[in-house]
Motif scaffolding. Structure first.
Motif, PDB file in Angstrom:
ATOM      1  N   ALA B 293      34.590   6.980 -19.654  1.00 43.37           N
ATOM      2  CA  ALA B 293      33.369   6.266 -20.051  1.00 43.37           C
ATOM      3  C   ALA B 293      32.362   7.307 -20.542  1.00 43.37           C
ATOM      4  N   GLU B 294      31.333   6.831 -21.244  1.00 41.46           N
ATOM      5  CA  GLU B 294      30.450   7.792 -21.914  1.00 41.46           C
ATOM      6  C   GLU B 294      28.993   7.341 -21.783  1.00 41.46           C
ATOM      7  N   VAL B 295      28.125   8.292 -21.510  1.00 40.17           N
ATOM      8  CA  VAL B 295      26.673   8.052 -21.539  1.00 40.17           C
ATOM      9  C   VAL B 295      26.139   8.864 -22.712  1.00 40.17           C
ATOM     10  N   ARG B 296      25.497   8.179 -23.628  1.00 43.29           N
ATOM     11  CA  ARG B 296      24.972   8.911 -24.788  1.00 43.29           C
ATOM     12  C   ARG B 296      23.444   8.743 -24.815  1.00 43.29           C
ATOM     13  N   LEU B 297      22.739   9.862 -24.794  1.00 42.42           N
ATOM     14  CA  LEU B 297      21.273   9.832 -24.829  1.00 42.42           C
ATOM     15  C   LEU B 297      20.811  10.283 -26.206  1.00 42.42           C
ATOM     16  N   SER B 298      19.835   9.539 -26.752  1.00 42.26           N
ATOM     17  CA  SER B 298      19.281   9.936 -28.051  1.00 42.26           C
ATOM     18  C   SER B 298      17.755   9.902 -27.940  1.00 42.26           C
ATOM     19  N   ALA B 299      17.108  10.953 -28.412  1.00 39.34           N
ATOM     20  CA  ALA B 299      15.643  11.000 -28.382  1.00 39.34           C
ATOM     21  C   ALA B 299      15.166  11.677 -29.657  1.00 39.34           C
ATOM     22  N   ASN B 300      14.012  11.290 -30.094  1.00 38.74           N
ATOM     23  CA  ASN B 300      13.480  11.814 -31.347  1.00 38.74           C
ATOM     24  C   ASN B 300      12.775  13.155 -31.107  1.00 38.74           C
ATOM     25  N   VAL B 301      13.488  14.082 -30.532  1.00 38.85           N
ATOM     26  CA  VAL B 301      12.931  15.398 -30.217  1.00 38.85           C
ATOM     27  C   VAL B 301      12.857  16.208 -31.506  1.00 38.85           C
ATOM     28  N   TYR B 302      11.725  16.853 -31.744  1.00 39.04           N
ATOM     29  CA  TYR B 302      11.565  17.609 -32.994  1.00 39.04           C
ATOM     30  C   TYR B 302      10.881  18.927 -32.673  1.00 39.04           C
ATOM     31  N   ASN B 303      11.563  20.006 -32.924  1.00 39.08           N
ATOM     32  CA  ASN B 303      11.083  21.346 -32.582  1.00 39.08           C
ATOM     33  C   ASN B 303      10.618  21.399 -31.127  1.00 39.08           C
ATOM     34  N   ALA B 304      11.409  20.806 -30.273  1.00 46.12           N
ATOM     35  CA  ALA B 304      11.082  20.754 -28.836  1.00 46.12           C
ATOM     36  C   ALA B 304      12.353  20.462 -28.068  1.00 46.12           C
ATOM     37  N   TRP B 305      12.231  20.361 -26.791  1.00 48.64           N
ATOM     38  CA  TRP B 305      13.386  20.000 -25.981  1.00 48.64           C
ATOM     39  C   TRP B 305      12.942  19.065 -24.870  1.00 48.64           C
ATOM     40  N   SER B 306      13.865  18.293 -24.378  1.00 53.39           N
ATOM     41  CA  SER B 306      13.597  17.437 -23.216  1.00 53.39           C
ATOM     42  C   SER B 306      14.792  17.519 -22.283  1.00 53.39           C
ATOM     43  N   TRP B 307      14.531  17.354 -21.021  1.00 52.77           N
ATOM     44  CA  TRP B 307      15.567  17.531 -20.001  1.00 52.77           C
ATOM     45  C   TRP B 307      15.697  16.263 -19.179  1.00 52.77           C
ATOM     46  N   TYR B 308      16.915  15.897 -18.855  1.00 51.86           N
ATOM     47  CA  TYR B 308      17.155  14.646 -18.128  1.00 51.86           C
ATOM     48  C   TYR B 308      18.055  14.908 -16.936  1.00 51.86           C
ATOM     49  N   ASP B 309      17.628  14.305 -15.790  1.00 52.53           N
ATOM     50  CA  ASP B 309      18.497  14.305 -14.596  1.00 52.53           C
ATOM     51  C   ASP B 309      19.025  12.891 -14.439  1.00 52.53           C
ATOM     52  N   TYR B 359      28.051  -0.375 -12.062  1.00 50.06           N
ATOM     53  CA  TYR B 359      27.494   0.960 -11.788  1.00 50.06           C
ATOM     54  C   TYR B 359      26.044   0.977 -12.234  1.00 50.06           C
ATOM     55  N   ARG B 360      25.285   1.878 -11.594  1.00 49.79           N
ATOM     56  CA  ARG B 360      23.877   2.045 -11.970  1.00 49.79           C
ATOM     57  C   ARG B 360      23.654   3.498 -12.381  1.00 49.79           C
ATOM     58  N   LEU B 361      23.028   3.674 -13.525  1.00 49.15           N
ATOM     59  CA  LEU B 361      22.673   5.016 -13.978  1.00 49.15           C
ATOM     60  C   LEU B 361      21.163   5.152 -13.871  1.00 49.15           C
ATOM     61  N   THR B 362      20.702   6.118 -13.054  1.00 42.61           N
ATOM     62  CA  THR B 362      19.272   6.389 -12.899  1.00 42.61           C
ATOM     63  C   THR B 362      18.967   7.652 -13.677  1.00 42.61           C
ATOM     64  N   ILE B 363      17.893   7.594 -14.477  1.00 44.58           N
ATOM     65  CA  ILE B 363      17.602   8.734 -15.351  1.00 44.58           C
ATOM     66  C   ILE B 363      16.118   9.089 -15.256  1.00 44.58           C
ATOM     67  N   THR B 364      15.804  10.372 -15.098  1.00 47.25           N
ATOM     68  CA  THR B 364      14.415  10.830 -15.071  1.00 47.25           C
ATOM     69  C   THR B 364      14.310  12.113 -15.895  1.00 47.25           C
ATOM     70  N   THR B 365      13.100  12.445 -16.306  1.00 46.42           N
ATOM     71  CA  THR B 365      12.864  13.711 -16.979  1.00 46.42           C
ATOM     72  C   THR B 365      12.512  14.711 -15.888  1.00 46.42           C
ATOM     73  N   GLY B 366      13.401  15.563 -15.573  1.00 53.26           N
ATOM     74  CA  GLY B 366      13.259  16.405 -14.391  1.00 53.26           C
ATOM     75  C   GLY B 366      12.307  17.567 -14.593  1.00 53.26           C
ATOM     76  N   ASP B 367      12.345  18.230 -15.682  1.00 55.53           N
ATOM     77  CA  ASP B 367      11.606  19.479 -15.856  1.00 55.53           C
ATOM     78  C   ASP B 367      10.188  19.185 -16.336  1.00 55.53           C
ATOM     79  N   PRO B 368       9.163  19.772 -15.676  1.00 50.40           N
ATOM     80  CA  PRO B 368       7.785  19.480 -16.083  1.00 50.40           C
ATOM     81  C   PRO B 368       7.456  19.990 -17.493  1.00 50.40           C
ATOM     82  N   GLN B 369       8.199  20.986 -17.992  1.00 46.44           N
ATOM     83  CA  GLN B 369       7.952  21.507 -19.334  1.00 46.44           C
ATOM     84  C   GLN B 369       8.578  20.636 -20.415  1.00 46.44           C
ATOM     85  N   SER B 370       9.402  19.707 -19.997  1.00 41.79           N
ATOM     86  CA  SER B 370      10.172  18.918 -20.949  1.00 41.79           C
ATOM     87  C   SER B 370       9.257  17.999 -21.757  1.00 41.79           C
ATOM     88  N   ALA B 371       9.655  17.764 -23.027  1.00 39.14           N
ATOM     89  CA  ALA B 371       8.925  16.793 -23.846  1.00 39.14           C
ATOM     90  C   ALA B 371       9.107  15.406 -23.243  1.00 39.14           C
TER      91      ALA B 371
END
Lengths: 211, 423
Positions: B293-309, B359-371
């Protein structure tokens, strides 16, 4: 009345049935050679001493060269200036007789050849150029040879001790003609060289059976 | 020296040199014309009671593993070394030297065993003349002896050393013009002498086998380069690998294409998490526990980064099945080469569900520096990965091609013209 005597006139031993096709045979049991003339057998002389030497050709052992096979039935040994060579009278797969000359790995298969011109032995010097049947040949060897020993059977009478003058003529594309002169007559044969590395014993395989 | 390498001497008859009196082995048959003394260089005529014809003192003895009197089997024929002739030649401006050993067999006559830069060949006279040609042209066809040769080299050979029994009366410094052609493992030579032209047929010999046959221990340096008549021998392992590669490369690549076409699987659900600081979760069913199975995340990140837990739990038992973390980063800009980009606005995680169910997928932006950007989450199942098959296909293709490359390199070395392959 046809020929029906098959015993050596010298020792009485059986002679091979093939004598009806050959003209001469060396008796396997005594020291004589026997010649068939006008349905009469007569002793032709001694067969001489044939020292055993390694050879690809052995009487009665058929060999194969490329697509041809040969069964040696007669062996005549001649001495010449440098040493000696063997002339084998052999029957090929088509039942035709050929002469096979064997001299330290130099092997040529020769068949009768009509020279078509009158030649004089005096003209046949080494290096001389001669035209035979439209082809130009060069005399590359001129020597004489003496028959030392005979075994098996032959299509003509040979005599131990008899000396023959002979000439090897080389023509275009490796063509070879041998001239022999004895008792005032020329005999000629044309030949092809045989690569000894391609000679194999003829094995009776299913595909060869009946060939 | 081991027992296996006891030199095999032929039966020795001897004569005494008519110039210096030294005993010389007489091993050849009656057609050998000359005897050259190993000690004083006297050339004698064997057909004229060893009359002295010439004398060459202080000839430089050539390099080579054999000596007169040794016997061994070559091409199924027992041969004895009766003479030695060393040759020098200028080929394309470079000097080369090799050693010819005159061989004698009572049944097969006279031939040559040649030692050249550690390679061994056997040459015999042939009456099979070339069917065409006569002038040397590099790589031009030369048909003879039932084979299609290609012209290889053209040189003038000069005799620099003589010893033993030879089939002609030689002179030191004698030259002959030679045209060589090859059809590995065979060669064909047109030898143009002063009075006649002869033809030779050559076979490349296995060095170890030949030296063992003559009882000579091989302590000589490895053969240099590729000999003109040397056959390309791949080795059984490489041949098997190449054969396997030929079969399996197309199979793997075809399967890879099939997997790429149908392996994206089925989309189960899709959602957009807008407030990634607070995070979110998505519940979905998975029915194919035997497939990825596959989890695919897409975000409109531009000249930046974001982190997900992310945490995947079984909805019924609340048991944690898997934990993932990963980022999306994407940068672009311009430099002297033009526009550049780096990274991707999508990241994918794959897992194998332990059983069918919710199944349940829980997702958060873990890193405070993340976009902090909305992220689209897509769940797919029955996913088949084609990249491993493509990798395998490429591996097998390389296995198959490696033999071709090796052969091409070998042929380039043979012809000495890597840049000029014209096949």
């Amino acid at each position: 009345m046809g020929f029906d005597g098959t015993n050596c006139p010298n020792c009485g031993a059986d002679l091979p049935d093939t004598l009806t096709r050959a003209k001469m045979v060396a008796c396997a049991y005594c020291e004589s050679t026997v010649i068939l003339e006008d349905d009469v057998l007569r002793s032709a002389g001694e067969k001489g001493v044939m020292a055993e030497e390694p050879s690809l050709f052995v009487l009665g052992r058929e060999i194969q060269y490329r697509r041809e096979r040969f069964l040696p039935v007669g062996q005549a040994r001649f001495s010449y200036g440098a040493g000696w060579w063997d002339e084998f009278w052999a029957v090929n797969g088509a039942g035709e007789g050929v002469w096979v000359s064997v001299d330290e790995g130099e092997i040529a298969v020769e068949r009768p050849y009509e020279i078509g011109v009158t030649l004089s032995p005096d003209r046949l010097k080494k290096g001389a150029r001669i035209s035979l049947n439209g082809e130009t040949f060069t005399v590359t060897e001129a020597d004489s040879a003496t028959c030392m020993a005979l075994r098996g059977e032959f299509p003509e009478a040979l005599h131990v001790g008899q000396t023959y003058e002979y000439w090897h003529l080389s023509g275009p594309n490796g063509r070879l003609v041998t001239l022999e002169y004895s008792d005032g007559e020329f005999a000629a044969s044309e030949g092809t060289w045989v690569d000894p590395y391609l000679i194999r014993p003829y094995l009776i395989r299913p595909e060869n059976a009946g060939a | 020296m081991t027992d296996a390498f006891q030199p095999k001497d032929a039966r020795v008859a001897a004569i005494n040199c008519t110039a210096c009196g030294s005993p010389l082995p007489a091993l050849a048959g009656h057609r050998a014309r000359a005897m050259v003394c190993s000690y004083c260089g006297a050339v004698m005529d064997r057909h004229a009671e060893y009359a002295l014809l010439a004398r060459y003192r202080d000839m430089p003895r050539p390099d080579g593993p054999f000596r007169i009197g040794l016997s061994g089997e070559i091409l199924g024929v027992m041969q004895t070394i009766v003479g030695i002739v060393a040759i020098r030649a200028q080929i394309e401006g470079a000097g080369y030297g090799w050693t010819n050993y005159q061989l004698y067999s009572p049944t097969h006559g006279y031939s040559w065993l040649t030692w050249s830069d550690g390679h061994l060949t056997h040459s015999r006279k042939t009456r099979d003349m070339p069917e065409s040609g006569g002038h040397f042209a590099y790589k031009a066809p030369l048909n003879a002896a039932g084979r299609a040769f290609r012209m290889y080299e053209h040189y003038v050979a000069r005799i620099t050393y003589l010893e033993g029994e030879l089939t002609w009366i030689p002179s030191l410094g004698d030259t002959t013009e030679v045209i060589e052609a090859v059809d590995p493992p065979y060669g064909y030579a047109v030898v143009i002498g002063e009075t006649e032209t002869e033809f030779e047929f050559t076979s490349y010999l296995d060095r170890a086998q030949t030296m063992a046959a003559f009882g000579v221990e091989d302590t000589f340096p490895r053969a240099l380069g590729v000999h003109g008549t040397q056959p390309f021998i791949a080795g059984s392992f490489h041949t098997a690998l190449s054969k396997a590669g030929k079969w399996f490369a197309p199979i793997a690549l075809t399967l890879g294409l099939v997997f790429a076409a149908i392996g994206a699987g089925q989309k189960i659900t899709e959602t957009l998490i807008v407030d990634t600081d607070r995070g979110g979760s998505i519940v979905f069913p998975l029915n194919r526990p035997d497939r990825l199975a596959e989890v695919r995340l897409s975000a409109n990140v531009y000249n930046a980064w974001s982190w997900y837990d992310m945490e995947l739990t079984n909805e019924e038992t609340d048991e944690t099945v898997a934990e993932f973390d990963g980022g999306i980063e994407y940068y672009e800009g311009y430099d002297s080469d033009g526009k550049w980009t780096e990274g991707s606005q999508t990241v994918t995680f794959r897992f194998k569900p332990p059983e069918a169910g919710a199944y349940r997928l829980t997702i958060t932006t873990g890193d405070p520096q993340s976009a902090r950007l909305p992220v689209r989450v897509e769940i797919r199942e029955n996913v088949m990965l084609s990249r491993y098959l493509f990798g395998l296909g490429i591996f097998f293709a390389l296995c198959a091609l490696s033999l071709w490359f090796r052969r091409a390199r070998f042929e380039a070395k043979r012809w000495g013209d890597d840049e000029e392959e014209d096949d």
